[in-house]
Design an enzyme around this catalytic site. Structure first.
Site, short mmCIF file in Angstrom:
data_model
loop_
_atom_site.label_atom_id
_atom_site.label_comp_id
_atom_site.label_asym_id
_atom_site.label_seq_id
_atom_site.Cartn_x
_atom_site.Cartn_y
_atom_site.Cartn_z
N PRO A 155 0.82 -1.21 0.00
CG PRO A 155 -0.55 -1.47 1.84
CD PRO A 155 0.75 -1.91 1.28
CD GLU A 156 4.09 2.17 -3.87
OE1 GLU A 156 4.28 3.24 -4.47
OE2 GLU A 156 4.55 1.09 -4.25
#
Length: 274
Positions: free
Chosen positions: A2-3
């Site tokens: 998750p960015e």
DNA sequence: ATGACGTCCTGCCTGC
DNA sequence: TGCAGGCAGGACGTCA
């Protein structure tokens, strides 16, 4: 992993599901994920609190509670958030369960690297240091070529490493930085201070574009990331270099290379990126 | 201050 | 088939 685009997607989808709900119970399945304060104190402080809003800062997901308390999640590599009905059991890798009035919020994290913090408006726990000195997000209006130029000036490190520096590009991660460098035609091994103004302009645009496109495609599902309803994002279908080592470049057909830069797997096209 | 590098953690993949 | 070992990777700590 998750960015920014993945956390933004989670934030948007989570908001209507849990805003206004009350936390009626807190079950810590793995103590390690509660980074601040101590687990017992953590539970006591959030049970009975209402979720006023759901927001995001860089890769941090924030549940704003009453009393100006904030529940801050960092999903790290493999963390996901799931919302399930009250009558279902937690899932295989659930590390924390927040029971709400009409649903349960699960913090799932197979690798147990993700963390949860509870902070009040006045305290700044040292353990959350990075949160308080984040740089500009590529989707912010302040993220301009001049900004990037100023932050990269005199920096001799490789551009790839500095794109991952949260003090410079808040919310960037490995996937989107490789993609942005590909679009800008810049080799990730380049020293930041040797990048020309023209290239910096291209890079700024590439960073902004790639993050915006990631968001409009609901993020990239390559390993663990899923949306709060368990569905995948779409941006993996548009990746040009990440995860494509050994495959032909979409522009020129050259094999995509994989190199370690600052201990991170880095993908690039040896022909298109100079 | 900067940059290089080790550490955390565990599921999953590879090779024997 | 089963097991050992290596790998992934974001943030942070340590060291020069």
């Amino acid at each position: 992993m998750p960015e920014l685009p993945e956390v933004e997607t989670i934030t948007r989808e989570l908001r209507p599901k849990i805003r206004g709900r009350m936390i009626t119970d807190c079950v810590i399945i793995r103590q390690d994920v509660i980074a601040h304060p101590k687990p017992a104190q953590f539970c006591k402080a959030i049970v009975g609190e209402k979720i006023i809003n759901v927001s995001r800062k860089a890769k941090y997901l924030i549940l704003e509670l009453g009393n100006k308390k904030r529940l801050v999640f960092h999903l790290r590599l493999s963390g996901t958030i799931a919302v399930i009905p009250l009558d279902l059991e937690p899932q295989k890798f659930s590390r924390l369960v927040l029971v709400l009035n009409d649903c349960q919020l699960l913090f799932n994290e197979p690798r147990v690297l993700g963390r949860v913090y509870l902070i009040s408006s006045k305290e700044r726990p040292p353990i959350l240091k990075g949160f308080y000195k984040l740089g500009c997000e590529p989707i912010s209006d302040d993220f301009t070529t001049d900004y990037l130029k100023a932050r990269l000036k005199n920096r001799k490190a490789r551009i790839k490493s500095l794109l991952l520096d949260q003090n410079i590009c808040a919310g960037m991660g490995n996937i989107y930085s490789d993609e942005a460098l590909f679009r800008a035609g810049i080799r990730p091994l380049r020293r930041a201070n040797r990048i020309t103004n023209k290239e910096l302009e291209k890079l700024t645009k590439a960073l902004r574009d790639v993050i915006a496109e990631g968001i409009s495609n609901f993020g990239t599902s390559v390993s663990d990331y899923t949306r709060t309803d368990g569905k995948n994002g779409n941006f993996q279908n548009f990746l040009c270099v990440y995860g494509r080592e050994g495959e032909p470049c979409k522009k020129c057909g050259t094999k995509i290379a994989l190199k370690k830069i600052g201990n991170r797997g880095t993908r690039y096209c040896p022909k298109c990126q100079h």
